[in-house]
Structures are given as structure tokens and as C-alpha cells.
Motif scaffolding. Sequence first.
Motif, PDB file in Angstrom:
ATOM      1  N   ARG A 184       6.639  66.521  55.258  1.00  0.00           N
ATOM      2  CA  ARG A 184       7.574  67.589  54.898  1.00  0.00           C
ATOM      3  C   ARG A 184       8.351  67.190  53.650  1.00  0.00           C
ATOM      4  O   ARG A 184       8.237  66.068  53.170  1.00  0.00           O
ATOM      5  N   GLU A 185       9.183  68.120  53.169  1.00  0.00           N
ATOM      6  CA  GLU A 185      10.006  67.830  51.990  1.00  0.00           C
ATOM      7  C   GLU A 185      11.010  66.718  52.272  1.00  0.00           C
ATOM      8  O   GLU A 185      11.267  65.874  51.431  1.00  0.00           O
ATOM      9  N   SER A 186      11.591  66.737  53.452  1.00  0.00           N
ATOM     10  CA  SER A 186      12.626  65.758  53.757  1.00  0.00           C
ATOM     11  C   SER A 186      12.411  65.165  55.143  1.00  0.00           C
ATOM     12  O   SER A 186      11.822  65.787  56.020  1.00  0.00           O
ATOM     13  N   VAL A 187      12.896  63.945  55.303  1.00  0.00           N
ATOM     14  CA  VAL A 187      12.841  63.253  56.582  1.00  0.00           C
ATOM     15  C   VAL A 187      14.188  63.441  57.275  1.00  0.00           C
ATOM     16  O   VAL A 187      15.233  63.458  56.637  1.00  0.00           O
ATOM     17  N   LEU A 188      14.166  63.593  58.591  1.00  0.00           N
ATOM     18  CA  LEU A 188      15.414  63.747  59.339  1.00  0.00           C
ATOM     19  C   LEU A 188      16.330  62.556  59.063  1.00  0.00           C
ATOM     20  O   LEU A 188      15.871  61.411  59.035  1.00  0.00           O
ATOM     21  N   PRO A 189      17.635  62.798  58.840  1.00  0.00           N
ATOM     22  CA  PRO A 189      18.547  61.722  58.418  1.00  0.00           C
ATOM     23  C   PRO A 189      18.527  60.491  59.308  1.00  0.00           C
ATOM     24  O   PRO A 189      18.520  59.358  58.814  1.00  0.00           O
ATOM     25  N   ASP A 190      18.517  60.664  60.638  1.00  0.00           N
ATOM     26  CA  ASP A 190      18.556  59.506  61.519  1.00  0.00           C
ATOM     27  C   ASP A 190      17.222  58.783  61.572  1.00  0.00           C
ATOM     28  O   ASP A 190      17.159  57.641  62.043  1.00  0.00           O
ATOM     29  N   GLN A 191      16.144  59.423  61.102  1.00  0.00           N
ATOM     30  CA  GLN A 191      14.867  58.740  60.978  1.00  0.00           C
ATOM     31  C   GLN A 191      14.755  58.080  59.603  1.00  0.00           C
ATOM     32  O   GLN A 191      14.079  57.064  59.443  1.00  0.00           O
ATOM     33  N   LEU A 192      15.433  58.653  58.623  1.00  0.00           N
ATOM     34  CA  LEU A 192      15.468  58.075  57.289  1.00  0.00           C
ATOM     35  C   LEU A 192      16.254  56.769  57.283  1.00  0.00           C
ATOM     36  O   LEU A 192      15.846  55.783  56.652  1.00  0.00           O
ATOM     37  N   VAL A 193      17.372  56.761  58.004  1.00  0.00           N
ATOM     38  CA  VAL A 193      18.241  55.572  58.076  1.00  0.00           C
ATOM     39  C   VAL A 193      18.388  55.185  59.540  1.00  0.00           C
ATOM     40  O   VAL A 193      19.199  55.779  60.266  1.00  0.00           O
ATOM     41  N   PRO A 194      17.635  54.213  60.017  1.00  0.00           N
ATOM     42  CA  PRO A 194      17.734  53.809  61.424  1.00  0.00           C
ATOM     43  C   PRO A 194      19.158  53.418  61.803  1.00  0.00           C
ATOM     44  O   PRO A 194      19.838  52.689  61.070  1.00  0.00           O
TER      45      PRO A 194
END
Length: 305
Positions: free
Chosen positions: A228-238
Motif C-alpha cells: 500500500r501507499e503507507s504502512v500503519l504507524p504502529d507497524q512502521l515503528v514497533p
Amino acid sequence: MENMEVNEIFDIAIVGCGPAGLSAAINGANRKKKVAIFGTEFCSPKLHRAPSVENYLGLPNLTGEEMRKRFLGHLDVMKLSINKNKITGVYPEEDGFALQAKDKFYKTRTVVLATGVSTVKPIDKEVEYLGRGVSYCATCDGPLYKGKKVIVLAYNREGLEEANYLAELAAEVVLVPVLSEKDAQGVTLEQKIKVVKGKPKGIIGEMWATGVALEDQNLSADGIFIIRESVLPDQLVPGLEISNQGIKVDRSGATNIPGVFAAGDCTGAPYQLSKAAGEGQVAALAAVKYLDELKNKAREQLATV
């Protein structure tokens, strides 16, 4: 993150190039910090689609596209550019963070998240199986599926390109295009890729993901790639704390992770242009203060040695 290739070192890395991200970049650069902006091919589609902007102080009667061009023009004046490499992971290190963009890594001392709000919600069980057969990055995890069968859920043009990459590694690639025909124009798929049309509903599996449930059929595979265009924030930054509203921040834009700040729509409503730009400025200034405090502490420690 051992043995990684570090291409650049920044003071502030900004993930997102909407109004919040661009505001953060300009304010960070004004404070003489080395800034990196990571964004998509088009910044920002949401603003571009706005027929008019009537509530931005001092700039009445502009279309969203006119406003967008003014924002990007401000970047040009300051000689700032946007790095089009998509960030898929932000990982803490001893003296900052490593940002992963496919096979490239960038080093930064602080991060400002300005990822906006994703209009595409996770499918059922997607988050639960992340890292257990579900991946957001073909370049990162593709080699794990050499000689195996994979499914690619392509929500954008990049997903088609990632399917072609996986076709070089996997024994079988099943592509589920979840994008418009217009967005898919110009991409030629490898012959071995099997295209299956349908709307993804969820991930199938037990301890490990084993396939994807579409509206009218189930597909099986050894691995699933969701692009997708963006990764979910909590998956982007553990470890990042989020709520039903968005990323949890204090009034300075600080998150629960020291050195990571957030601004704009990703922090929750109201989803307004002025709010996003203002939060971008606040987050950048907070990052600058954080960096200056780190520098002062380092000087004090040297003085006591």
C-alpha cells in the motif's frame, strides 16, 4: 541492524510529505538542522483533490492544488527535496534511528511521523499475521520465499512492480490487483504471474499465514505481501502507542518513544490543513529542542571526564 548500508545521516527524518511533513521540514531546516523528507510520488493527493480552501489564514480563495503547489514551491526556495523511497520500518539504535526503505537504510537522530490517515483499513487478521507469513516489503522479505508460492495484494502501482520482483525469486506468484486500471497502466507483468481479481477480505492461517480470503474464493500460499501507499504507524515503528484516534502525542508532538514525534492527521481529528501545518511546526521545534538537549548532555559528560 548490523552490517547495514547507511546512505545518509540526518538530524530530523520526516516520514510523509503532506502539509504536516512539509511544515516540519521547513521549520527544522530554518533551525539549521539536516533534514530528510520521505514521501510518495505525489505530495499530497488529499490536498490536490480539495476543490477550494477557505479557512487557511491569509490565503483565501485557493484551490487545493494551488495551495499544494505553493507548499512545494516553499521547499524549492529552501532547496529541500523529497526522497521518494518508501519507508517501511523505523528502528531504534543507540544514538538515533535506522530507517529502512527496501534495501536502503538511512540514519537519523530524530523522526517526525506525518503519515496522514490511510483510507485503506487492514483486512481481517492482517496485523496478527504480520511477520508470520505477512509482509509489507517484497525487497526485504522476498528472498525468504525463494522457490515457494506467494500472493501479492497490490493496492498501488508499486505492488505490481513488487510482484515482478518476486517473480524472479518465487516458484509461483499470484497477484490480486486492488487498484484502478488507470493506475496500473504502463506496467508489464512477468508471464509467470497469475492475476486473480477479487476483493481481499482477510488472512487465512493458524500459527502461520497460509493464504488470503477473497469475497468469492480462498487463495493459498507460503507468503503474502501487502503493498500500500503507507504502512500503519504502529507497524512502521514497533512499540509506538496509538489509540482509536491516532498516534498518541503530547502537546509538543512527542510520542512514547524518545526522539520520535508525530504531527498532522496521523495524530487524530480534526483533519484540518491549519492544524496539520501547525503541528508540523511544533513537532519540528520539539525535535530541535530534543537534539540540542542531547548535545548539551554530551558536552557536560565530556566536561566531567
